[in-house]
Design an enzyme around this catalytic site. Sequence first.
Site, PDB file in Angstrom:
ATOM      1  N   CYS A 157      39.632  11.790 106.302  1.00 40.57           N
ATOM      2  CA  CYS A 157      38.884  11.871 105.046  1.00 40.57           C
ATOM      3  C   CYS A 157      37.504  11.232 105.106  1.00 40.57           C
ATOM      4  O   CYS A 157      36.722  11.357 104.162  1.00 40.57           O
ATOM      5  CB  CYS A 157      39.695  11.244 103.932  1.00 40.57           C
ATOM      6  SG  CYS A 157      41.336  11.978 103.847  1.00 40.57           S
ATOM      7  N   HIS A 290      34.981   6.503  96.826  1.00 41.56           N
ATOM      8  CA  HIS A 290      35.958   7.375  97.482  1.00 41.56           C
ATOM      9  C   HIS A 290      37.007   7.769  96.441  1.00 41.56           C
ATOM     10  O   HIS A 290      37.351   8.934  96.318  1.00 41.56           O
ATOM     11  CB  HIS A 290      36.590   6.665  98.682  1.00 41.56           C
ATOM     12  CG  HIS A 290      37.484   7.543  99.489  1.00 41.56           C
ATOM     13  ND1 HIS A 290      37.059   8.745  99.994  1.00 41.56           N
ATOM     14  CD2 HIS A 290      38.791   7.422  99.851  1.00 41.56           C
ATOM     15  CE1 HIS A 290      38.069   9.322 100.647  1.00 41.56           C
ATOM     16  NE2 HIS A 290      39.114   8.542 100.573  1.00 41.56           N
ATOM     17  N   HIS A 325      40.515  16.609  96.419  1.00 40.51           N
ATOM     18  CA  HIS A 325      40.077  15.909  97.637  1.00 40.51           C
ATOM     19  C   HIS A 325      40.108  16.898  98.788  1.00 40.51           C
ATOM     20  O   HIS A 325      41.168  17.356  99.198  1.00 40.51           O
ATOM     21  CB  HIS A 325      41.019  14.728  97.894  1.00 40.51           C
ATOM     22  CG  HIS A 325      40.606  13.846  99.033  1.00 40.51           C
ATOM     23  ND1 HIS A 325      39.458  14.056  99.758  1.00 40.51           N
ATOM     24  CD2 HIS A 325      41.200  12.746  99.559  1.00 40.51           C
ATOM     25  CE1 HIS A 325      39.371  13.123 100.693  1.00 40.51           C
ATOM     26  NE2 HIS A 325      40.407  12.314 100.595  1.00 40.51           N
TER      27      HIS A 325
END
Lengths: 729, 86
Positions: A157, A290, A325
Amino acid sequence: MADRFPVITGLGVIAAPGVTVAEVWAAIAAGQTALQPLTLFHSPRYGQIPVGEIRHDLVALGAPVRGSRSDKLAWLAARDAIRDAQLDFSQCGNRTGVVLGCSVGGSYDSEKFLVTLLKKNRMRPRATRFHECSSPVDAIANDFGCYGPSLAISTACSSGGLAIATAADLIQSGAADVVIAGGTDSLARTTWAGFHSLLLVDSQGCRPFDANRGGMSFGEGAAVLILEAEEHARKRNARIIARLTGWGASCDAHHATAPHPEGAGALAAMQSALRRAQLSPADIGYINAHGTGTRDNDVAEGKALKALFGDNVPPFSSTKRFFGHSLASSGAIEAVVCIEALRRQQLPGNPGFHEIDPAIGLTPVTETRLGTFTHVMSNSFGFGGNNAVLIFSSADTQPKTLPTPSAPAHIVNLGVIAPDQIVDRQVEWPLPPETVRAHACSPQADAATLNPIQRRRLSRLCQMAILAARRAGKPESGHRAAIALGTGFGSLDEGAVFLENLIAKDEAEPMPTRFPGSVHNAPAGQIAIDLGVRGMNSAPTAGEISFEAALWQAMNQLSCHEADEALAGAIDELNRYPLYLGKRWGAWDDKTMPGEAAVIARLQRESISAPLARVTNVKLGRFRRPFDAKLEAEWIAAQLNLKDVTAIVSGARGWPPLDPLYARVVAELTRIIGHPLEHQTYRERCGEFPAASAFGFSVAVDLARAKQSAVLLYTLSLRGGKAVCRIEP
Amino acid sequence: MAISTTELKQNIITALNLQDITPEQIDDEAPLFGAGLGLDSIDALELVVMLEKHYGIVIKDIEEGRPAFRSVRTLADFIDARRSSA
């Protein structure tokens, strides 16, 4: 070098809320999230859970028919960014690089190979052609005509953020004038079920920083920034949208999936980005967090924000509920959000937040509103405790970032795990039985030194990586250290075992242990935990030049003083899938054998120690087709000092298509140098696998020491990449 | 009927790939996580899968399972309670 500052001259994005920057911003301004039930593939167990899926026909949007879904997404974002920047690659293609974060890669398409095999007992090896994470990079570079350094960064990620940071390093060091930088990842069965198996998905859609949050939401997409050296942009009168003034990376060295509970790595990466930008925390006017919406991430990130900003945490938000995401592309998509926020002077909202969580004690910007600010920060954190932070600033600010000319590195030690036997390996279920002769590494005697509780969950690939790193040596205490570990196939077997089980059991009984190990950066993350290495932690992948890409990143960390020591290496292992598919991919034929190895070099800056040997340069690029050996030899001569070079170690493999090319380049180089060059090869000793040039590096180091003269390591990749480095005693 | 802790331990050993450990070596009352066996959050997820596979118990939020995962004893009690309420 003063005007090597990276500036942004073009943007492109495609994600669930929209397929242009304007559409995406309109959704953010209106507070409209794009999460809906999944339609892309059948998911009996989780199909009703909302997800950020792109429902457009990508080919109708202009994407090439060839390539994986991730390739197409990246291509569309790159096309729009290149148009936005009004770039003409007939002018600057030779000095244009491509760096994309990619973690899912072509999995959505290659999974169909296993689905048809297990459900219909039919073979479709062509479905795997674009599986690798480097595939979108090669597609863009080849299609648009970019011949500068090209690599993918595959650190889960944080990939998108680290890719943009690496692009900035390429520009500042002078390795490229323009870089197509960003990230791409499509939805895929493996990652979808994988995060569900980790119980990390909120069935109501993610609610970042909210007291009642229950996990993340999934998404997909791509975003591309055109990063350009300021002098280059000025010369062509390009419109400068914003600047990238700070970038920093770190590793928690804590756990495979869980963030450090105090957010220590996140804090270090933010501090490193501020240091690079020479800004203080008070200068930051907005933070794109984030903020995945998982309990652990949001608490750790909140602690890191409070540790850095104290009681004055600037306006911040997580925009994850707009997009879902999208893993490796989220850092790139959020970079576009940050740049647009700067340009429009608006603070993006944080949909999903309703109630403050006492464990975090911070309230994000709830709805998109006006603001006044000059510098914004974008956070991306990933599996393996991998953190990347970017700072963007208004176009009219005066940057202070210092240029970082590349410097030689000392090789303090080499850790080598190389094949020592030729074995008959059986291709196993679910693939058709087949016997393949291969170069294989014997079980290592020092594997017994791994802690048994750890070892039960470490894949063979991770075990090889840790042993090679231990042999290279632990960085001295007090030294800041970084890791760059390249790989071509990555942890293919871990991902395959997870997916086989998923398909065979229709998503029942998933294997949560196998999923985190399937990411390309699992071995580098495990080394970080084993040796306590907390600097940049990268897993580049670029086909046959994956090792050289890692070497470049590691040496850059040393030359810009982000690290005092760096581990640079590459790794690939023999497993069922490359054994079976390798021939069909064109990776080897009947005359050559597959192989495996893990090779890691421990590097220090020139000033520190007495070395085994020195690497003076590593240069990355791409070759033109049709292949012109004279042009390639001239490229090498222009990149490196050829004085005292007496030998070249090449990736020649004993069969076409690359062998004749190597031979012709060596002949041309001999003509330029004026004396014969000894030409050594290594693939006949270690076998065929993408990361084999790491073994070639160990051969070149030995040769330089034996001959007491300079040696070149020269590698070409099947998809068009090239690399050369100079090693001297 | 209360479940056998020996069977449960064997299922834990298999699910978590605890090589070289026998059911007799696991104390019913000893903590499974942190100290004790040294398990972590990913092992907890394997236990969630194991509970569904062998005992038909579905856990959707790890917080729900956390108190049950303290020891073999608490896990056995949790399984008994869930089964009798089903």
